[in-house]
Design an enzyme around this catalytic site. Structure first.
Site, PDB file in Angstrom:
ATOM      1  N   CYS A  38     -42.438   4.498  37.904  1.00  0.00           N
ATOM      2  CA  CYS A  38     -41.166   3.793  37.812  1.00  0.00           C
ATOM      3  C   CYS A  38     -40.885   3.030  39.113  1.00  0.00           C
ATOM      4  CB  CYS A  38     -40.052   4.763  37.440  1.00  0.00           C
ATOM      5  SG  CYS A  38     -38.593   3.951  36.749  1.00  0.00           S
TER       6      CYS A  38
ATOM      7  N   HIS B 181     -41.955   8.139  32.435  1.00  0.00           N
ATOM      8  CA  HIS B 181     -41.652   9.448  33.018  1.00  0.00           C
ATOM      9  C   HIS B 181     -42.088  10.548  32.049  1.00  0.00           C
ATOM     10  CE1 HIS B 181     -39.286   8.043  36.417  1.00  0.00           C
ATOM     11  NE2 HIS B 181     -38.609   7.231  35.615  1.00  0.00           N
TER      12      HIS B 181
END
Length: 482
Positions: free
Chosen positions: A325, A422
């Site tokens: 991310c 994630h």
């Protein structure tokens, strides 16, 4: 409602264990936290976000996470400001003073969300935030006694004996509360006792005598807590194991969604080392740059710590780097924020290990996804929670495929990798293949089963040491204001 004498006294874990205990007793149970402050968020099925602790509690209760389980989520962006999420959606970024003025208006959505859960469950277990003893924050409170009184919810106060002074924690809280708030408290419990709990019998009696509250038990230290997803980054700290694969993770100031690391922490053949500020990144097989709430801000911190120099040296030695991310964005050539979404408008030079560039955009991507890791052919699943678009030549070598589309990027040499996904290390097949590619050995860890087994063990632990029947008996139908 379980409130605490301070932050990190174990409220989240206690609620998770009580949710599992209630479910095993045949009760429909839902967790609820009016206001949470955490950059470790979970994505709900309807595209909202809540605190990761409430997602674990929902799992313990046998429920899918809902935005109504945590209607107000504060995601710190600086020392004095935070992004405010209300019922899963971004309200805006507010400074501490502005949020204080906004809080009274947030009580209505908080009560609405609580009412929705109360209407569908036999029992709602509510977690407070911080401590009701912070009476300087009482005006407009929606996290502790302000909520408890508005929703007519009885309170049990938890103290943490491991940090010392638990008698003063509990008795002192009783002393500073006003009479109406104090009347909401129906009892207390003592958490995290190391050794024989009977040794605290005298202290337990003193608390009961000085407060007038009945005690619901003394909970011994639960070692299995380290095997459950952590909400506080400090809970990830562990002594590096000798031998095996070495993975180093710099502790960025605004590190977010760090539960990505939990499955790696449990791998017996992995030494996961979180590197605090002030320390150099040690020699490692892999450096992971985790998610962050402020990519450009944490890039600046990374350079201020000299970690960019450490990563460059690691790279020259043939080491590998994975960015997740915000960490993925950092690995590119530059990060541009022309609209000032994460702070002052501007451009930051990235680490340049991936030939990609990121532009921050107002739209936030929130989604649960399934995909595939092309290099190993293994399946992955997880969630995306980010702003920004990342493009560039290295996107031609995707790290993952999501719904048949390329996702992430890999450098030509294969040693720098980035992804927005994630939770991917929770997939046992992918985790094993990824570690094997680094020269490690698969352990056979079944991560999801491990979490379930630990939740059951936590419920057993609480049933053995708390008056769980007495706690549940406090609950009554909520009398919500008209």
């Amino acid at each position: 409602m379980l409130q605490g004498t301070g932050s990190n006294v174990g409220k989240s874990l206690l609620v998770a264990g009580l949710c599992r205990a209630a479910r095993r007793r045949g009760l429909s149970v839902a967790p609820f936290k009016p206001q949470n402050m955490s950059n470790n968020a979970a994505v709900t099925a309807d595209g909202g976000e809540i605190g990761r602790a409430q997602a674990l509690q929902a799992r313990a209760a046998g429920l899918a996470p809902s935005v109504h389980m945590n209607p107000v989520l504060l995601k710190p962006e600086s020392e004095t400001g935070a992004q405010v999420i209300v019922q899963g959606r971004r309200l805006g970024a507010l400074g501490a003073g502005a949020y204080g003025a906004e809080k009274p208006r947030l009580l209505a959505p908080v009560l609405e969300s609580f009412g929705r859960l109360a209407a569908t469950a036999d029992l709602v277990l509510v977690e407070g935030a911080g401590s009701p003893a912070e009476i300087n924050l009482r005006a407009g409170d929606i996290a502790n006694m302000g909520f408890a009184r508005a929703a007519a919810v009885p309170v049990v106060l938890a103290g943490d004996i491991d940090r010392g002074g638990v008698i003063a924690q509990l008795v002192g809280t009783a002393a500073v509360l006003d009479a109406a708030d104090r009347a909401m408290i129906r009892g207390f419990l003592v958490n995290r006792f190391r050794g024989d709990p009977r040794l605290f019998d005298g202290g337990y009696r003193e608390i009961a005598a000085r407060t007038g509250w009945p005690g619901f038990g003394v909970v011994p230290w639960f070692a299995g807590a380290a095997r459950l997803p952590a909400e506080d980054a400090l809970d990830l700290a562990a002594a590096p194991r000798p031998g095996g694969l070495r993975i180093a993770v710099p502790m960025l100031a605004r590190i977010a969604n760090f539960d990505d690391l939990d499955p790696l922490k449990l791998e017996p053949g992995v030494s996961l080392e979180l590197v605090p500020p002030g320390r150099a990144i040690p020699a490692a097989d892999l450096v992971i740059l985790a998610g962050t709430k402020s990519t450009r801000g944490d890039l600046a911190q990374l350079r201020a710590e000299g970690w960019d120099i450490d990563i460059a040296a690691h790279w020259r030695r043939g080491g590998r780097v994975l960015g997740l991310c915000g960490g993925y964005q950092m690995l590119g050539r530059r990060v541009a924020d022309p609209a000032g979404i994460e702070g002052a408008p501007g451009v930051s030079e990235g680490l340049g290990l991936l030939d990609v560039e990121t532009v921050m955009t107002p739209e936030k991507r929130l989604a649960e996804v399934c995909g595939r890791h092309p290099a190993s052919g293994t399946a992955v699943r997880g969630y995306e929670i980010h702003i920004g678009r990342t493009e560039g030549p290295d996107r031609a070598r995707p790290f993952l495929e999501i719904a048949g589309a390329p996702e992430g990027a890999v450098s030509p040499c294969g040693r720098a990798m980035g992804s927005y996904l994630h939770g991917l290390f929770a997939a046992d097949g992918f985790r094993g293949a990824f570690l094997a590619a680094l020269g490690g050995a698969a352990s056979g860890l079944a991560y999801e089963r491990e979490v379930e087994t630990t939740l059951d063990a936590l419920a057993d632990h609480l049933e053995a040491h708390l008056d769980v029947t007495g706690l549940f008996a406090l609950a009554a139908p909520a009398a919500l204001p008209a």
